[in-house]
Design a protein around this motif. Structure first.
Motif, PDB file in Angstrom:
ATOM      1  N   ALA A  36       0.816  -1.215   0.000  1.00 53.89           N
ATOM      2  CA  ALA A  36       0.000   0.000   0.000  1.00 53.89           C
ATOM      3  C   ALA A  36       0.853   1.269   0.000  1.00 53.89           C
ATOM      4  CB  ALA A  36      -0.937  -0.008   1.195  1.00 53.89           C
ATOM      5  N   GLY A  37       2.081   1.187   0.422  1.00 56.45           N
ATOM      6  CA  GLY A  37       2.972   2.348   0.447  1.00 56.45           C
ATOM      7  C   GLY A  37       4.415   1.899   0.481  1.00 56.45           C
ATOM      8  N   ARG A  38       5.325   2.824   0.810  1.00 57.66           N
ATOM      9  CA  ARG A  38       6.739   2.528   0.682  1.00 57.66           C
ATOM     10  C   ARG A  38       7.424   2.360   2.038  1.00 57.66           C
ATOM     11  NH1 ARG A  38       7.610   3.286  -4.504  1.00 57.66           N
ATOM     12  NH2 ARG A  38       9.862   3.392  -4.438  1.00 57.66           N
ATOM     13  N   ARG A  39       6.661   2.207   3.104  1.00 59.17           N
ATOM     14  CA  ARG A  39       7.251   2.177   4.451  1.00 59.17           C
ATOM     15  C   ARG A  39       7.401   0.754   4.964  1.00 59.17           C
ATOM     16  NH1 ARG A  39       2.742   5.681   6.964  1.00 59.17           N
ATOM     17  NH2 ARG A  39       1.706   3.968   5.871  1.00 59.17           N
ATOM     18  N   VAL A  40       8.624   0.394   5.259  1.00 62.91           N
ATOM     19  CA  VAL A  40       8.970  -0.993   5.572  1.00 62.91           C
ATOM     20  C   VAL A  40       9.410  -1.134   7.026  1.00 62.91           C
ATOM     21  CG1 VAL A  40      10.607  -2.848   5.019  1.00 62.91           C
ATOM     22  CG2 VAL A  40       9.691  -1.407   3.186  1.00 62.91           C
ATOM     23  N   ALA A  41       8.954  -2.199   7.670  1.00 61.75           N
ATOM     24  CA  ALA A  41       9.506  -2.566   8.985  1.00 61.75           C
ATOM     25  C   ALA A  41      10.396  -3.787   8.798  1.00 61.75           C
ATOM     26  CB  ALA A  41       8.383  -2.878   9.958  1.00 61.75           C
ATOM     27  N   ILE A  42      11.530  -3.766   9.469  1.00 58.38           N
ATOM     28  CA  ILE A  42      12.492  -4.863   9.356  1.00 58.38           C
ATOM     29  C   ILE A  42      12.602  -5.551  10.713  1.00 58.38           C
ATOM     30  CG2 ILE A  42      14.903  -5.451   8.861  1.00 58.38           C
ATOM     31  CD1 ILE A  42      14.970  -2.697   7.257  1.00 58.38           C
ATOM     32  N   VAL A  43      12.428  -6.869  10.728  1.00 57.57           N
ATOM     33  CA  VAL A  43      12.575  -7.655  11.958  1.00 57.57           C
ATOM     34  C   VAL A  43      13.678  -8.673  11.700  1.00 57.57           C
ATOM     35  CG1 VAL A  43      11.446  -9.259  13.545  1.00 57.57           C
ATOM     36  CG2 VAL A  43      10.147  -7.344  12.577  1.00 57.57           C
ATOM     37  N   THR A  44      14.665  -8.737  12.581  1.00 68.10           N
ATOM     38  CA  THR A  44      15.835  -9.570  12.327  1.00 68.10           C
ATOM     39  C   THR A  44      16.362 -10.184  13.622  1.00 68.10           C
ATOM     40  OG1 THR A  44      18.100  -9.532  11.440  1.00 68.10           O
ATOM     41  CG2 THR A  44      17.342  -7.526  12.486  1.00 68.10           C
ATOM     42  N   ASN A  45      17.124 -11.258  13.501  1.00 73.11           N
ATOM     43  CA  ASN A  45      17.799 -11.797  14.689  1.00 73.11           C
ATOM     44  C   ASN A  45      19.299 -11.498  14.666  1.00 73.11           C
ATOM     45  OD1 ASN A  45      18.663 -13.565  12.734  1.00 73.11           O
ATOM     46  ND2 ASN A  45      18.259 -15.428  13.915  1.00 73.11           N
ATOM     47  N   SER A  46      19.679 -10.548  13.811  1.00 71.13           N
ATOM     48  CA  SER A  46      21.096 -10.251  13.647  1.00 71.13           C
ATOM     49  C   SER A  46      21.265  -8.838  13.115  1.00 71.13           C
ATOM     50  CB  SER A  46      21.685 -11.279  12.680  1.00 71.13           C
ATOM     51  OG  SER A  46      22.871 -10.805  12.120  1.00 71.13           O
ATOM     52  N   GLY A  91      14.537   3.523  -2.711  1.00 73.17           N
ATOM     53  CA  GLY A  91      13.437   4.474  -2.550  1.00 73.17           C
ATOM     54  C   GLY A  91      12.366   4.044  -1.567  1.00 73.17           C
ATOM     55  N   LEU A  92      12.687   3.091  -0.711  1.00 70.34           N
ATOM     56  CA  LEU A  92      11.752   2.719   0.358  1.00 70.34           C
ATOM     57  C   LEU A  92      12.162   3.423   1.642  1.00 70.34           C
ATOM     58  CD1 LEU A  92      11.467  -1.146  -0.255  1.00 70.34           C
ATOM     59  CD2 LEU A  92       9.864   0.629  -0.968  1.00 70.34           C
ATOM     60  N   ARG A 107      18.157  -8.422  -1.991  1.00 68.94           N
ATOM     61  CA  ARG A 107      17.216  -8.876  -3.013  1.00 68.94           C
ATOM     62  C   ARG A 107      15.780  -8.816  -2.507  1.00 68.94           C
ATOM     63  NH1 ARG A 107      19.685 -14.149  -5.846  1.00 68.94           N
ATOM     64  NH2 ARG A 107      17.510 -14.394  -6.450  1.00 68.94           N
ATOM     65  N   ALA A 108      15.581  -9.069  -1.227  1.00 72.50           N
ATOM     66  CA  ALA A 108      14.233  -8.953  -0.651  1.00 72.50           C
ATOM     67  C   ALA A 108      13.739  -7.511  -0.750  1.00 72.50           C
ATOM     68  CB  ALA A 108      14.252  -9.422   0.804  1.00 72.50           C
ATOM     69  N   VAL A 109      14.612  -6.569  -0.456  1.00 66.95           N
ATOM     70  CA  VAL A 109      14.233  -5.154  -0.506  1.00 66.95           C
ATOM     71  C   VAL A 109      13.922  -4.732  -1.942  1.00 66.95           C
ATOM     72  CG1 VAL A 109      15.123  -2.804  -0.216  1.00 66.95           C
ATOM     73  CG2 VAL A 109      15.444  -4.495   1.608  1.00 66.95           C
ATOM     74  N   ARG A 110      14.711  -5.199  -2.883  1.00 65.16           N
ATOM     75  CA  ARG A 110      14.458  -4.874  -4.286  1.00 65.16           C
ATOM     76  C   ARG A 110      13.066  -5.355  -4.707  1.00 65.16           C
ATOM     77  NH1 ARG A 110      18.556  -7.378  -8.625  1.00 65.16           N
ATOM     78  NH2 ARG A 110      17.381  -9.250  -8.041  1.00 65.16           N
ATOM     79  N   ALA A 111      12.691  -6.537  -4.236  1.00 62.98           N
ATOM     80  CA  ALA A 111      11.360  -7.057  -4.572  1.00 62.98           C
ATOM     81  C   ALA A 111      10.274  -6.207  -3.918  1.00 62.98           C
ATOM     82  CB  ALA A 111      11.241  -8.516  -4.136  1.00 62.98           C
ATOM     83  N   MET A 112      10.509  -5.759  -2.675  1.00 63.92           N
ATOM     84  CA  MET A 112       9.501  -4.922  -2.001  1.00 63.92           C
ATOM     85  C   MET A 112       9.332  -3.590  -2.725  1.00 63.92           C
ATOM     86  SD  MET A 112      10.145  -5.617   2.058  1.00 63.92           S
ATOM     87  CE  MET A 112       8.476  -5.396   2.663  1.00 63.92           C
ATOM     88  N   ALA A 113      10.434  -3.052  -3.231  1.00 66.36           N
ATOM     89  CA  ALA A 113      10.341  -1.791  -3.973  1.00 66.36           C
ATOM     90  C   ALA A 113       9.432  -1.985  -5.183  1.00 66.36           C
ATOM     91  CB  ALA A 113      11.727  -1.324  -4.407  1.00 66.36           C
ATOM     92  N   PHE A 114       9.552  -3.133  -5.824  1.00 69.37           N
ATOM     93  CA  PHE A 114       8.683  -3.422  -6.960  1.00 69.37           C
ATOM     94  C   PHE A 114       7.229  -3.541  -6.515  1.00 69.37           C
ATOM     95  CE2 PHE A 114       6.484  -6.511  -9.656  1.00 69.37           C
ATOM     96  CZ  PHE A 114       6.574  -5.855 -10.876  1.00 69.37           C
ATOM     97  N   MET A 115       7.015  -4.241  -5.405  1.00 67.54           N
ATOM     98  CA  MET A 115       5.648  -4.408  -4.902  1.00 67.54           C
ATOM     99  C   MET A 115       4.993  -3.054  -4.622  1.00 67.54           C
ATOM    100  SD  MET A 115       6.637  -7.523  -2.344  1.00 67.54           S
ATOM    101  CE  MET A 115       5.104  -7.750  -1.429  1.00 67.54           C
ATOM    102  N   SER A 116       5.795  -2.076  -4.206  1.00 69.28           N
ATOM    103  CA  SER A 116       5.221  -0.766  -3.869  1.00 69.28           C
ATOM    104  C   SER A 116       4.792  -0.005  -5.125  1.00 69.28           C
ATOM    105  CB  SER A 116       6.215   0.054  -3.053  1.00 69.28           C
ATOM    106  OG  SER A 116       7.239   0.550  -3.887  1.00 69.28           O
TER     107      SER A 116
END
Lengths: 461, 461
Positions: free
Chosen positions: B302-312, B327-328, B445-454
């Motif tokens: 729905a928009g370009r704002r991403v939350a990142i959850v990680t164990n590292s 651009g996210l 690569r995950a972020v690149r895909a999310m940019a496309f999804m946005s």
């Protein structure tokens, strides 16, 4: 760095005797995993578990303190609670241990109190001439010495890439991914808080390490950037240094501060400095692997002119486009070369670059075309592409790989491949990479690696 | 396109009866491989091998000519020498075949004489209302109809991506790579010389194909660019269209001319036109796969704002950097969210974005953090990163994947993952992708895909 540091580091990578302080008999404990990994990876020196309770762990006799070990200890691996580390370090100093890995966390990365404790430990170490990697690290690996001193599952396979990581978990993921991709490592170091040994020390050590052809690093922040660049400028004359410097973005820099307490520093300054020192900076783990593998296996390209040999037009075009993107030239072949190709290839083949051998290309046709283009003075390196020919030539992707391997024994120019596809090409890729021909799943990635190789024109194969 | 073309194409993808003209009993022949693939892939209609010599092939009775088939034929697959194709097409026209795949090469792609032959065949086909894909193609696949009409090894696995390739071998490599990466296809078409059916026709057909969520194409040249853009502009309102347009560079354009005889056309014009039609252009096969998979599994952001959850920490920083590159925005979390995280997570965790759950994060901690950040109005999508936790939590990478799968059943926002590593995380990745959570080997690569999804904010999950 004085030669003494090199000596200490050498003793740490190639120890005759290791003490594991905080060794545990309980599976699940770090002090158990460390010992188990060292033993199972095939370490050939002596290992001494240090534990106040006398007994045996994994069949090895324990000793209450490092002083009780009946011989000289080269490497101490410390995994006791943070408050206990100064006392343990004192023992190490008294025992004249050459170096220590402090696995334990809870030091400068957690704030002021931790920083004080870290300084206290460091002071004791300095007085005793014990060199320290860490604290807050996950261990080291030296595949040539069969040493796997990590508390995570061992998985490094031997190879020519040294990797130093400022993030332990990242290093673990890189080793794990590397082993899946059959990328081998010479040394691996989780560098931790860098209380003592830092990137520059390791860079100097690896400069003269014969097992290492390429040095790769994951950096969040440098302690002494000037020294790093001075050292890097010298090291990159003989070995490529590839760096991920994380925290380029504002969000990333903020995250670093809460991760290691380091300041990420001005990214533009890093960029300029890396360029000056000929350190190759990449922003992606995938590119880091690709370029490191290409350099380790094939070395530098004498120039930027590439010949493409393929059994399928489409990927040849994709590769041509990628060459232009990456500043490489799709060579205009010499007329002599074109004539030879025309004589030796079926009429349906394209004798211009990219040379299209068409779908029924067999090993001999590949060999002839590669030999011919590689003999052209207009060509600095060869990219060989294959899409699965197995419907027409049974096991074609494997037999063509074998032909190329035998050819590269006499070939004077670097060669990289892109065997495209899944299960049909897997055996062929194994054959190629076992013989140090770097393969890439797509032509674009192969071309990116070649562009990197062309940055090191002086490097001999 | 009139609805008649759609009807014909539908009969070709879902035929009741297929005639294979040029079927052969000799393994190694294309006419044998085609028949074998169709039978082995589980096609449930009738198959009629057409061969002048009477007998059986693979247990199926042969017929001398297509007219002799005792029922209506929907799809004819033609694999006879080029000179024989006009006669065969005449037979197909008389039999009122709905559509033909002309596998045979040696037509317009080889020059003027071939072009004349192609026109002759097309004229016969038009008169008889036989729609043609090809010539010079390698077949089609419709996984939903259990139809695998390719002469290379069958390997498409069912899924929601339709792929049209102007290079047969490239298409073959893409299918093969896709099956290795567990990327599923709805339809696959090797489009060949486009004597009749072209990209626009297929785009219109796929627009209403319920099995297809994403349309991907490899294009060397278009016959009617205006029509393509008009159609694409409409189709991209409901389905993402992702294109590799090869021949961007001079070297690439030259190579296209010798490959298909097409002119690559001005690249800038293509670029502008694709942008206008909201067609996403990529220059890499890897990116094509990544973005197609992300859209097929999770739909738009729905928009370009991403939350990142990680164990590292390290990979979280890399992801933050990549977001800024693409651009996210790494969302600034709402104070309510931060407070909830602070209450629910151990003190050592970072409650800012990226949320660092540290190395001993278990499935419950992941679940709590993801639920909490996904509930934040400042967040449009979630990226979950994991480095192997298995040394601390046995089978952690799998159990955390399972927890996330159960969570996404109730989650209202798209989620993508990056399980980093090799063999330790493989099972976890299987769990994720089986349940339509797209996983990427690196955070970048995950972020690149999310940019496309946005780019597709309107798309519903």
């Amino acid at each position: 760095m004085n030669s003494q540091t090199i000596g200490n580091l050498h003793s740490m990578f190639y120890p005759q005797a290791i003490a594991i302080i905080g060794a545990s008999s309980k599976p699940g404990k770090i002090g158990y995993a460390l010992l188990k990994n060292i033993v199972e990876y095939g370490y050939e020196g002596r290992v001494y578990p240090i534990n106040p309770e006398r007994g045996e762990i994994l069949g090895l006799e324990t000793y209450p303190r490092v002083q009780d070990v009946p011989e000289k200890v080269d490497l101490a691996i410390i995994s006791v609670p943070a408050q206990g580390v100064p006392g343990v370090m004192d023992d190490c100093a008294k025992k004249c241990v050459r170096g220590a890995l402090i696995i334990t966390s809870g030091f400068s990365e957690v704030g002021e109190e931790g920083r004080k404790l870290e300084n206290q430990v460091l002071e004791i170490a300095r007085r005793g001439n014990v060199r320290v990697i860490g604290p807050n690290m996950m261990g080291i690996v030296n595949t040539a010495g069969k040493l796997n001193a990590l508390f995570v599952l061992p998985k490094a396979i031997p190879g020519e890439i040294a990797f130093i990581s400022q993030s332990g978990a990242m290093g673990n993921a890189i080793l794990s991914l590397g082993s899946k991709l059959r990328i081998g490592f010479s040394k691996f170091v989780s560098i931790g808080n860098m209380a003592d040994i830092d990137f520059s020390d390791l860079l100097e050590y690896l400069e003269n390490d014969n097992d290492t052809r390429v040095i790769a690093m994951y950096i969040e922040g440098l302690r002494d950037a000037r020294r790093f660049l001075r050292v890097a400028e010298r090291v990159t004359r003989t070995k490529p240094v590839i760096v991920i410097k994380a925290g380029r973005s504002k969000a990333g820099a903020r995250a670093i501060t809460s991760h290691t307490g380091y300041l990420a520093g001005s990214d533009r300054i890093y960029d300029a400095a890396f360029r000056q020192a000929r350190v190759f900076r990449t922003n992606s783990i995938e590119e880091l692997f690709d370029v490191a593998k290409a350099m380790a296996y094939q070395g530098g390209l004498a120039g930027r002119r590439v010949a493409i040999v393929t059994n399928s037009g489409g990927p040849g075009i994709m590769a041509s486009d990628a060459c232009e993107d990456q500043g490489l030239t799709v060579s205009e072949l010499d007329q002599v070369t074109v004539n030879r190709l025309r004589e030796g290839l079926p009429r349906i083949c394209s004798t211009k670059n990219p040379v299209d051998l068409v779908a029924n290309a067999d090993p001999e046709r590949y060999r002839f075309a590669i030999e011919t283009v590689a003999g052209d003075p207009q060509v600095d390196g060869v990219l060989v592409i294959l899409t699965p020919p197995d419907a027409i030539i049974p096991r074609g992707s494997t037999t063509i790989a074998q032909e190329i391997v035998s050819l590269t024994r006499v070939l004077k120019k670097p060669l990289v491949t892109s065997w495209m596809g899944g299960v049909e090409v897997e055996e062929g890729i194994m054959v190629l990479e076992e013989h140090r021909i770097p393969n890439f799943p797509t032509p674009e990635r192969a071309v990116r690696a070649m562009a990197f190789m062309s940055r090191f024109p002086s490097r001999k194969k």
